[in-house]
Design a protein around this motif. Structure first.
Motif, PDB file in Angstrom:
ATOM      1  N   ALA A 105       0.816  -1.511  -0.216  1.00 43.81           N
ATOM      2  CA  ALA A 105      -0.129   0.121   0.104  1.00 43.81           C
ATOM      3  C   ALA A 105       1.158   1.205   0.263  1.00 43.81           C
ATOM      4  O   ALA A 105       0.537   1.792  -0.701  1.00 43.81           O
ATOM      5  CB  ALA A 105      -0.959   0.478   1.452  1.00 43.81           C
ATOM      6  N   ARG A 106       2.272   1.531   0.922  1.00 47.08           N
ATOM      7  CA  ARG A 106       2.783   2.210   0.839  1.00 47.08           C
ATOM      8  C   ARG A 106       3.373   2.677  -0.391  1.00 47.08           C
ATOM      9  O   ARG A 106       3.687   3.405  -0.956  1.00 47.08           O
ATOM     10  CB  ARG A 106       4.243   1.879   2.091  1.00 47.08           C
ATOM     11  N   VAL A 107       3.834   1.711  -1.156  1.00 45.94           N
ATOM     12  CA  VAL A 107       4.311   1.652  -2.591  1.00 45.94           C
ATOM     13  C   VAL A 107       4.010   2.644  -3.267  1.00 45.94           C
ATOM     14  O   VAL A 107       3.860   3.048  -4.590  1.00 45.94           O
ATOM     15  CB  VAL A 107       4.691   0.262  -2.838  1.00 45.94           C
ATOM     16  N   ARG A 108       2.002   1.861  -3.218  1.00 45.30           N
ATOM     17  CA  ARG A 108       1.462   2.798  -4.585  1.00 45.30           C
ATOM     18  C   ARG A 108       0.936   3.908  -3.789  1.00 45.30           C
ATOM     19  O   ARG A 108       1.501   5.128  -5.334  1.00 45.30           O
ATOM     20  CB  ARG A 108       0.137   1.320  -3.873  1.00 45.30           C
ATOM     21  N   LYS A 109       0.672   4.165  -2.738  1.00 47.01           N
ATOM     22  CA  LYS A 109       0.200   5.611  -2.215  1.00 47.01           C
ATOM     23  C   LYS A 109       1.479   6.022  -2.859  1.00 47.01           C
ATOM     24  O   LYS A 109       1.538   7.132  -3.233  1.00 47.01           O
ATOM     25  CB  LYS A 109       0.684   5.796  -0.397  1.00 47.01           C
ATOM     26  N   PHE A 110       3.616   5.956  -2.676  1.00 47.97           N
ATOM     27  CA  PHE A 110       4.239   6.943  -2.162  1.00 47.97           C
ATOM     28  C   PHE A 110       4.631   7.525  -4.063  1.00 47.97           C
ATOM     29  O   PHE A 110       4.725   8.461  -5.014  1.00 47.97           O
ATOM     30  CB  PHE A 110       5.352   6.587  -1.422  1.00 47.97           C
ATOM     31  N   GLY A 111       3.903   5.809  -5.143  1.00 43.66           N
ATOM     32  CA  GLY A 111       4.556   6.320  -6.349  1.00 43.66           C
ATOM     33  C   GLY A 111       3.332   7.409  -6.659  1.00 43.66           C
ATOM     34  O   GLY A 111       3.114   8.102  -7.571  1.00 43.66           O
ATOM     35  N   ALA A 112       1.860   7.270  -6.539  1.00 41.69           N
ATOM     36  CA  ALA A 112       0.794   7.781  -6.405  1.00 41.69           C
ATOM     37  C   ALA A 112       1.324   9.015  -6.239  1.00 41.69           C
ATOM     38  O   ALA A 112       0.583  10.242  -7.551  1.00 41.69           O
ATOM     39  CB  ALA A 112      -0.561   8.170  -6.246  1.00 41.69           C
ATOM     40  N   TRP A 113       1.559   9.590  -5.158  1.00 47.90           N
ATOM     41  CA  TRP A 113       1.855  11.121  -4.709  1.00 47.90           C
ATOM     42  C   TRP A 113       3.251  11.877  -5.359  1.00 47.90           C
ATOM     43  O   TRP A 113       3.479  12.501  -5.737  1.00 47.90           O
ATOM     44  CB  TRP A 113       2.549  10.789  -3.179  1.00 47.90           C
ATOM     45  N   PHE A 114       4.117  10.773  -6.117  1.00 39.74           N
ATOM     46  CA  PHE A 114       5.132  11.471  -6.766  1.00 39.74           C
ATOM     47  C   PHE A 114       4.639  12.063  -8.155  1.00 39.74           C
ATOM     48  O   PHE A 114       4.815  13.214  -8.511  1.00 39.74           O
ATOM     49  CB  PHE A 114       6.468  10.416  -6.665  1.00 39.74           C
ATOM     50  N   TYR A 115       3.787  10.922  -8.716  1.00 37.54           N
ATOM     51  CA  TYR A 115       3.176  11.231 -10.187  1.00 37.54           C
ATOM     52  C   TYR A 115       1.908  12.065 -10.595  1.00 37.54           C
ATOM     53  O   TYR A 115       2.275  13.356 -10.861  1.00 37.54           O
ATOM     54  CB  TYR A 115       2.725  10.237 -10.826  1.00 37.54           C
ATOM     55  N   GLU A 116       1.778  12.929  -8.781  1.00 33.93           N
ATOM     56  CA  GLU A 116       0.899  13.782  -9.104  1.00 33.93           C
ATOM     57  C   GLU A 116       0.984  14.941  -8.646  1.00 33.93           C
ATOM     58  O   GLU A 116       1.305  16.075  -8.787  1.00 33.93           O
ATOM     59  CB  GLU A 116       0.100  13.025  -7.522  1.00 33.93           C
ATOM     60  N   PHE A 117       2.217  15.027  -7.537  1.00 37.45           N
ATOM     61  CA  PHE A 117       3.200  15.917  -7.304  1.00 37.45           C
ATOM     62  C   PHE A 117       4.528  16.320  -8.168  1.00 37.45           C
ATOM     63  O   PHE A 117       5.229  17.618  -7.930  1.00 37.45           O
ATOM     64  CB  PHE A 117       3.223  16.093  -6.388  1.00 37.45           C
ATOM     65  N   ASN A 118       4.994  15.606  -8.762  1.00 34.10           N
ATOM     66  CA  ASN A 118       5.998  15.327  -9.492  1.00 34.10           C
ATOM     67  C   ASN A 118       5.709  16.632 -11.084  1.00 34.10           C
ATOM     68  O   ASN A 118       4.811  17.072 -11.875  1.00 34.10           O
ATOM     69  CB  ASN A 118       6.770  14.547 -10.583  1.00 34.10           C
ATOM     70  N   ASP A 119       6.363  17.800 -11.093  1.00 34.20           N
ATOM     71  CA  ASP A 119       6.191  18.711 -12.046  1.00 34.20           C
ATOM     72  C   ASP A 119       7.519  18.882 -13.450  1.00 34.20           C
ATOM     73  O   ASP A 119       7.586  19.051 -14.439  1.00 34.20           O
ATOM     74  CB  ASP A 119       6.772  20.698 -11.920  1.00 34.20           C
ATOM     75  N   SER A 120       7.728  17.441 -13.409  1.00 35.68           N
ATOM     76  CA  SER A 120       8.340  17.005 -14.293  1.00 35.68           C
ATOM     77  C   SER A 120       9.772  16.923 -14.610  1.00 35.68           C
ATOM     78  O   SER A 120      11.122  16.772 -14.934  1.00 35.68           O
ATOM     79  CB  SER A 120       7.472  17.325 -15.978  1.00 35.68           C
ATOM     80  N   GLY A 121      10.721  17.439 -13.776  1.00 31.29           N
ATOM     81  CA  GLY A 121      11.768  18.176 -13.086  1.00 31.29           C
ATOM     82  C   GLY A 121      12.782  16.970 -12.425  1.00 31.29           C
ATOM     83  O   GLY A 121      13.903  17.106 -12.036  1.00 31.29           O
ATOM     84  N   PHE A 122      11.431  16.507 -11.614  1.00 31.42           N
ATOM     85  CA  PHE A 122      12.754  15.143 -10.703  1.00 31.42           C
ATOM     86  C   PHE A 122      12.147  13.705 -11.337  1.00 31.42           C
ATOM     87  O   PHE A 122      10.793  13.357 -12.309  1.00 31.42           O
ATOM     88  CB  PHE A 122      11.861  15.366  -9.687  1.00 31.42           C
ATOM     89  N   LEU A 123      13.057  12.886 -11.484  1.00 28.79           N
ATOM     90  CA  LEU A 123      12.934  11.532 -11.779  1.00 28.79           C
ATOM     91  C   LEU A 123      12.930  10.725 -11.009  1.00 28.79           C
ATOM     92  O   LEU A 123      13.386  10.948  -9.617  1.00 28.79           O
ATOM     93  CB  LEU A 123      14.585  11.649 -12.230  1.00 28.79           C
ATOM     94  N   LYS A 124      12.292   9.380 -10.636  1.00 28.42           N
ATOM     95  CA  LYS A 124      12.244   8.179  -9.178  1.00 28.42           C
ATOM     96  C   LYS A 124      12.393   7.422 -10.213  1.00 28.42           C
ATOM     97  O   LYS A 124      11.423   6.662 -11.505  1.00 28.42           O
ATOM     98  CB  LYS A 124      11.098   8.635  -9.470  1.00 28.42           C
ATOM     99  N   ILE A 125      12.910   6.201  -9.588  1.00 30.65           N
ATOM    100  CA  ILE A 125      13.590   4.953 -10.174  1.00 30.65           C
ATOM    101  C   ILE A 125      13.843   4.296  -8.688  1.00 30.65           C
ATOM    102  O   ILE A 125      13.751   4.292  -7.396  1.00 30.65           O
ATOM    103  CB  ILE A 125      15.512   5.002 -10.674  1.00 30.65           C
ATOM    104  N   ASP A 126      12.791   3.224  -9.022  1.00 38.70           N
ATOM    105  CA  ASP A 126      12.313   2.090  -8.184  1.00 38.70           C
ATOM    106  C   ASP A 126      13.198   0.961  -8.067  1.00 38.70           C
ATOM    107  O   ASP A 126      13.784  -0.384  -9.425  1.00 38.70           O
ATOM    108  CB  ASP A 126      11.337   1.577  -8.629  1.00 38.70           C
ATOM    109  N   THR A 127      13.428  -0.178  -7.164  1.00 40.58           N
ATOM    110  CA  THR A 127      13.908  -1.536  -7.355  1.00 40.58           C
ATOM    111  C   THR A 127      12.839  -1.968  -6.234  1.00 40.58           C
ATOM    112  O   THR A 127      12.477  -1.334  -5.341  1.00 40.58           O
ATOM    113  CB  THR A 127      15.836  -1.209  -7.397  1.00 40.58           C
ATOM    114  N   SER A 128      13.267  -3.234  -5.745  1.00 36.27           N
ATOM    115  CA  SER A 128      13.043  -4.024  -4.876  1.00 36.27           C
ATOM    116  C   SER A 128      14.089  -4.648  -4.219  1.00 36.27           C
ATOM    117  O   SER A 128      14.762  -5.560  -5.087  1.00 36.27           O
ATOM    118  CB  SER A 128      11.731  -4.743  -4.965  1.00 36.27           C
TER     119      SER A 128
END
Length: 168
Positions: A105-128
């Motif tokens: 749930a945290r993975v989904r929420k954090f990802g949604a927050w990033f895409y909601e608030f990112n102004d295209s100036g930031f990059l997010k890379i994920d791993t597990s």
């Protein structure tokens, strides 16, 4: 954007060794948002190791009643992250907590927050990273798209993920 008409809560920078920010919701819940120095992630790279911080969001005082959805919390955390990045090259590491088994749930929420608030100036890379007990840890790195060492950051983070996963 869903949150464009929502104002962040007032927050204050407390400083300390974890670069902490504090805010309280209208329901009385208190949060501390920390940016813990994490130089060991890129220890071999002197040009970036001091720029790495782990993002930690702590609910330090829950409400006495059942909490209801509060979109101003996400808006406030985004505003705090923006404040932390202002005029500085920084790299955020976010590790989804697994102790209560709500990490997906945290993975989904954090990802949604990033895409909601990112102004295209930031990059997010994920791993597990799976551990020997069958628990998978989810990590994200966030940094400016124009970071002067972005290729090193991406390559090294991917190398760390590959090496860790090969060891399992």
């Amino acid at each position: 954007m869903l949150s464009e008409n929502i104002n962040p809560y007032k927050f204050r920078f407390a400083g300390d060794e974890f670069n902490s920010y504090l805010f309280t919701t209208v329901q009385g819940a208190a949060y501390t948002v920390k940016f813990k120095p994490t130089p060991y992630l890129f220890e071999a790279y002197s040009e970036i190791r001091e720029q790495v911080y782990e993002l930690v969001i702590d609910l330090t005082r829950p409400t006495s009643s059942k909490p209801r959805l509060d979109p101003a919390i996400a808006v406030t955390i985004a505003a705090i992250c923006h404040d932390f990045f202002v005029d500085k090259e920084r790299i955020l590491l976010y590790i989804c907590e697994t102790a209560d088994a709500r990490h997906m749930a945290r993975v989904r929420k954090f990802g949604a927050w990033f895409y909601e608030f990112n102004d295209s100036g930031f990059l997010k890379i994920d791993t597990s990273f799976p551990d020997t007990n069958g628990i998978t840890y989810y990590l994200s790195l966030i940094f400016r798209m124009g970071h002067p060492h972005r290729h090193t950051i991406i390559d090294e983070f991917e190398r760390l993920a590959r090496n860790y996963n090969e060891d399992k």
